[in-house]
Each structure stands twice: as C-alpha cells, then as structure tokens.
Design a protein around this motif. Structure first.
Motif, PDB file in Angstrom:
ATOM      1  N   LYS A   1     -17.859  56.014  21.032  1.00 42.92           N
ATOM      2  CA  LYS A   1     -18.040  54.829  21.905  1.00 42.92           C
ATOM      3  C   LYS A   1     -19.332  54.896  22.710  1.00 42.92           C
ATOM      4  CE  LYS A   1     -13.202  53.453  22.198  1.00 42.92           C
ATOM      5  NZ  LYS A   1     -12.887  54.078  20.939  1.00 42.92           N
ATOM      6  N   ASP A   2     -20.306  55.649  22.216  1.00 39.70           N
ATOM      7  CA  ASP A   2     -21.610  55.688  22.865  1.00 39.70           C
ATOM      8  C   ASP A   2     -22.478  54.618  22.189  1.00 39.70           C
ATOM      9  OD1 ASP A   2     -24.054  56.210  23.945  1.00 39.70           O
ATOM     10  OD2 ASP A   2     -23.921  58.383  23.732  1.00 39.70           O
ATOM     11  N   LEU A   3     -22.245  53.386  22.623  1.00 38.22           N
ATOM     12  CA  LEU A   3     -22.906  52.255  21.957  1.00 38.22           C
ATOM     13  C   LEU A   3     -24.408  52.249  22.148  1.00 38.22           C
ATOM     14  CD1 LEU A   3     -20.616  49.140  22.341  1.00 38.22           C
ATOM     15  CD2 LEU A   3     -21.228  50.404  20.279  1.00 38.22           C
ATOM     16  N   SER A   4     -24.832  52.748  23.299  1.00 40.12           N
ATOM     17  CA  SER A   4     -26.261  52.744  23.556  1.00 40.12           C
ATOM     18  C   SER A   4     -26.978  53.706  22.594  1.00 40.12           C
ATOM     19  CB  SER A   4     -26.450  53.065  25.043  1.00 40.12           C
ATOM     20  OG  SER A   4     -27.602  53.755  25.238  1.00 40.12           O
ATOM     21  N   LEU A   5     -26.391  54.867  22.372  1.00 36.46           N
ATOM     22  CA  LEU A   5     -26.999  55.811  21.425  1.00 36.46           C
ATOM     23  C   LEU A   5     -26.913  55.250  19.991  1.00 36.46           C
ATOM     24  CD1 LEU A   5     -28.295  58.580  20.974  1.00 36.46           C
ATOM     25  CD2 LEU A   5     -25.995  59.543  20.692  1.00 36.46           C
ATOM     26  N   ALA A   6     -25.757  54.678  19.659  1.00 32.81           N
ATOM     27  CA  ALA A   6     -25.589  54.104  18.317  1.00 32.81           C
ATOM     28  C   ALA A   6     -26.658  53.028  18.071  1.00 32.81           C
ATOM     29  CB  ALA A   6     -24.190  53.513  18.166  1.00 32.81           C
ATOM     30  N   LEU A   7     -26.916  52.240  19.093  1.00 32.85           N
ATOM     31  CA  LEU A   7     -27.919  51.173  18.968  1.00 32.85           C
ATOM     32  C   LEU A   7     -29.319  51.760  18.785  1.00 32.85           C
ATOM     33  CD1 LEU A   7     -28.234  48.113  18.930  1.00 32.85           C
ATOM     34  CD2 LEU A   7     -28.480  48.152  21.406  1.00 32.85           C
ATOM     35  N   ASN A   8     -29.575  52.846  19.480  1.00 32.53           N
ATOM     36  CA  ASN A   8     -30.883  53.508  19.293  1.00 32.53           C
ATOM     37  C   ASN A   8     -31.070  53.925  17.837  1.00 32.53           C
ATOM     38  OD1 ASN A   8     -31.904  53.300  21.800  1.00 32.53           O
ATOM     39  ND2 ASN A   8     -31.207  55.313  22.503  1.00 32.53           N
ATOM     40  N   TYR A   9     -30.007  54.495  17.261  1.00 37.35           N
ATOM     41  CA  TYR A   9     -30.091  54.898  15.849  1.00 37.35           C
ATOM     42  C   TYR A   9     -30.299  53.678  14.951  1.00 37.35           C
ATOM     43  CZ  TYR A   9     -28.722  59.731  16.740  1.00 37.35           C
ATOM     44  OH  TYR A   9     -28.697  61.046  17.159  1.00 37.35           O
ATOM     45  N   GLN A  10     -29.532  52.607  15.245  1.00 39.93           N
ATOM     46  CA  GLN A  10     -29.659  51.416  14.391  1.00 39.93           C
ATOM     47  C   GLN A  10     -31.062  50.826  14.490  1.00 39.93           C
ATOM     48  OE1 GLN A  10     -26.958  49.189  12.172  1.00 39.93           O
ATOM     49  NE2 GLN A  10     -29.013  49.768  11.581  1.00 39.93           N
ATOM     50  N   PHE A  11     -31.602  50.784  15.689  1.00 40.90           N
ATOM     51  CA  PHE A  11     -32.950  50.229  15.853  1.00 40.90           C
ATOM     52  C   PHE A  11     -33.979  51.080  15.111  1.00 40.90           C
ATOM     53  CE2 PHE A  11     -31.991  47.812  20.065  1.00 40.90           C
ATOM     54  CZ  PHE A  11     -31.619  46.696  19.341  1.00 40.90           C
ATOM     55  N   CYS A  12     -33.784  52.368  15.182  1.00 38.49           N
ATOM     56  CA  CYS A  12     -34.711  53.276  14.517  1.00 38.49           C
ATOM     57  C   CYS A  12     -34.661  53.039  12.985  1.00 38.49           C
ATOM     58  CB  CYS A  12     -34.266  54.695  14.879  1.00 38.49           C
ATOM     59  SG  CYS A  12     -35.487  55.900  14.522  1.00 38.49           S
ATOM     60  N   ILE A  13     -33.460  52.915  12.460  1.00 41.88           N
ATOM     61  CA  ILE A  13     -33.285  52.630  11.025  1.00 41.88           C
ATOM     62  C   ILE A  13     -33.891  51.256  10.699  1.00 41.88           C
ATOM     63  CG2 ILE A  13     -31.497  52.099   9.279  1.00 41.88           C
ATOM     64  CD1 ILE A  13     -29.797  54.332  10.811  1.00 41.88           C
ATOM     65  N   GLN A  14     -33.657  50.308  11.593  1.00 40.46           N
ATOM     66  CA  GLN A  14     -34.212  48.961  11.379  1.00 40.46           C
ATOM     67  C   GLN A  14     -35.739  48.982  11.334  1.00 40.46           C
ATOM     68  OE1 GLN A  14     -32.793  46.074  14.210  1.00 40.46           O
ATOM     69  NE2 GLN A  14     -30.981  45.619  12.983  1.00 40.46           N
ATOM     70  N   ARG A  15     -36.332  49.825  12.190  1.00 43.88           N
ATOM     71  CA  ARG A  15     -37.805  49.863  12.211  1.00 43.88           C
ATOM     72  C   ARG A  15     -38.338  50.237  10.841  1.00 43.88           C
ATOM     73  NH1 ARG A  15     -37.524  53.341  17.175  1.00 43.88           N
ATOM     74  NH2 ARG A  15     -36.662  51.774  18.565  1.00 43.88           N
TER      75      ARG A  15
END
Ligand SMILES: CC(=O)N[C@@H]([C@@H](O)[C@H](O)[C@H](O)CO)[C@@H](O)CC(=O)C(=O)O
Length: 320
Positions: free
Chosen positions: A237-251
C-alpha cells in the motif's frame, strides 16, 4: 471440473521467439532465456506464441515446437506456461489447444479471429468454446487485443455468463487501454475466481487499482525486476513508491514509443539487456535500426535500468 493449478497471478512475460539471422527459430537459447527470466527478472510465468512471440507469423509446426521447447525447458523452473493457440482456422486452433494439453502446458489463450471476424458476442463465444473444448482439462484465457484484431466486442460483455458456455474459462488477458471495460470485468465478476491479467505495461498501476490480479507483457522480459518492485510497493500500500516505479517505467516506454516501438524493437532491447541473441523478427516486420538500439541503450542507462557492466556481447547483435 477440477483445476489443480494455482491461479495465474503476478507478472507473466510475453515471450519473444528467438530467431537466427536466417529467420529460423533459434531453439538453442530458450533454456538460457528461462534462466534469465527466473534469476535476473524474477518472472516465473510465461505467455508463449502471443503478439510478442510472433505466434501468428509462425507455421503450425513451428508453434508446436516452440511451445514444446518452452514447456520442456521451463519444467521445475517456471510456475506456469500459457500457450496462445489462437488462429484464423478453428481446426488449427483446436490442434494447437490439444497439443498444448499433450505437452503439459498450464493453460491456453485465444484471440478473436481477425480476418473473417465474429461480429457478435455469441459468435465469438461459439468460436472460443470450440477451441476450449479441444483441451477440456486446461484453463482457458481470452486474449482481448482489439487494436490488433479489430474485434471490438467489449470484454465486459463477453465475460457475462461465459463460464456457462466455456466451463474451463479462467481469466482474461486484457491488452487495451479502456479501463472502464477492464474495471467492469472485475466488478461484475467478483464472485468468480478469474485471473484478470492486464496487458498495457505502461498503465499497469492503474489496472492494479481496478483489481488486476496480474499482468502479461513484453517489457517484463527485461523490466520484470523493476515492475516486481512496483507490485511489491502496491501490495504494501505504498502508492507513492509504486507510482515512482510506474513513472520510471513510463519514461522508458514513452521514449521508445516515440521512436517507433513494437515486436522488432522488443527483440533488440531484450538482446541488449539480457545478452541473449533474439535475432531479427520475421517478415513483414523489419529489424530495429542501429539508431533505435543506441538510443534505447542510452535511455536505459540514464534511467539506471542498465549499467555498463550489465551489457553482454549480444548487444552488438541487436543492431543492423
Ligand atoms: C500491442 C502489444 O504488443 N502489447 C504488449 C505490451 O506488453 C506492450 O508491448 C507494452 O505495453 C508497451 O506498449 C502485450 O500486451 C502483448 C502481449 O502480451 C503478447 O505478446 O501477447
């Protein structure tokens, strides 16, 4: 019907079909490929002969051999091997389904026939049912990829009552960006134990929020480790970290999409990252350009997805 198998969940790599420079299938690297996925990427499920695997560009005999090789080499190493058996010909699809059962695959998946197309849900269900019946002991997954098949029947509509028609139906591989359709598939089937496998890697986090139980994709071949970190953060439930990973993958995905990204480029990137030669794609696809591979490599390094020490000799093979 009893399915002894565990529910298919987590990451599923849509495997590439390695080829030689002459366009023949390079079976000799599949064992190494299995080890790479398990040890380096932490990915223990695979989806064979799908879009990334150029399944529809292989002959039936090749598809049988490829499926067999993955099942054999994955034995005691992989959790689940799902074989895509979709084809334009119902007979061929049934033959492949039966073959998948004979070789001990863990499941089969089918796309909608895409030349002479089913125009209604009932017709599509009838086609899928006939294929599923050829492998009555194997879990069956519908592979929804409307942008490529041109069959726009909503998955939500298709799933309504599907187990009455296809008792082996176990889940959906959803390769589309319509999160309303995906969310409704989950919402309307909460009582079932279906697997909801999302297939748009750059949007996986949104699909996890909607209830995806796993994901099938091309980037899990080489970004599996990073995506697993995202899944773990989401689980905690660490959504902020999960989002960081998703953004990095998106980049990374955003970068390659702008350059022109598909199966050929996936082959080049995987060769670069894993060091295992994936070879060129088969016609009508064209080999990725040297320029593409160089740019992708620089981007991977800048995002810390690849260090100089990770580079293997095979990186040269990826480019023309
Ligand atoms: C159209 C397409 O190839 N989509 C890929 C994605 O993994 C895609 O490569 C990724 O999201 C990057 O756009 C998968 O959904 C395909 C797939 O699972 C397969 O190879 O069967």
């Amino acid at each position: 019907m009893a399915f002894p198998k565990k529910k298919l969940q987590g990451l599923v790599a849509a495997t590439i079909t390695p080829m030689t420079e002459n366009g023949e299938i390079n079976f000799s690297v599949i064992g190494q490929y299995v080890d790479y996925l398990v040890k380096e990427q932490g990915v223990k499920n695979i989806f064979v002969n799908g879009t990334t695997g150029e399944g529809l560009s292989l002959s039936i005999s090749e598809r049988r051999q490829v499926a067999e090789e993955w099942v054999t080499k994955g034995k005691d190493k992989l959790d689940q091997v799902v074989i895509h058996v979709g084809a334009l010909s119902l007979k061929e699809s049934q033959e492949l389904a039966q073959h998948a059962a004979e070789i001990g695959a863990d499941g089969i998946a089918v796309i909608a026939p895409f030349f002479l197309k089913p125009w209604t849900k009932d017709i599509l269900i009838n086609f899928l049912k006939e294929v599923a019946a050829a492998a009555p002991a194997l879990p069956f997954y519908y592979y929804h990829i409307p942008a490529l098949t041109g069959v726009k029947i909503r998955a939500e509509e298709l799933l309504d009552g599907i187990q009455d028609k296809i008792p082996t139906f176990q889940g959906l591989k959803f390769s589309d960006t319509d999160l309303l359709d995906f969310g409704q598939c989950v919402d309307q089937n909460r009582q079932q134990q279906f697997a909801f496998l999302f297939g748009v890697d750059e949007q996986l986090l949104s699909a996890l929020v909607m209830g995806a139980t796993g994901a099938v994709g091309s980037t899990y071949n080489y970004l599996g480790k990073k995506t697993n970190q995202m899944l773990e953060a989401f689980e905690r439930k660490d959504l902020s970290l999960a989002l960081n990973y998703q953004f990095c993958i998106q980049r990374f995905i955003n970068f390659v999409v702008k350059l022109g990204f598909g199966v050929s480029q996936t082959k080049a990137i995987m060769t670069l990252v894993s060091g295992i030669p994936m070879g060129p794609p088969r016609l009508p696809l064209q080999k990725a350009s040297r320029e593409f591979t160089d740019s992708a490599e620089a981007k991977l390094k800048s995002l810390d997805f690849l260090s100089f020490t990770d580079l293997k000799d095979g990186s040269l093979e990826a480019s023309s």
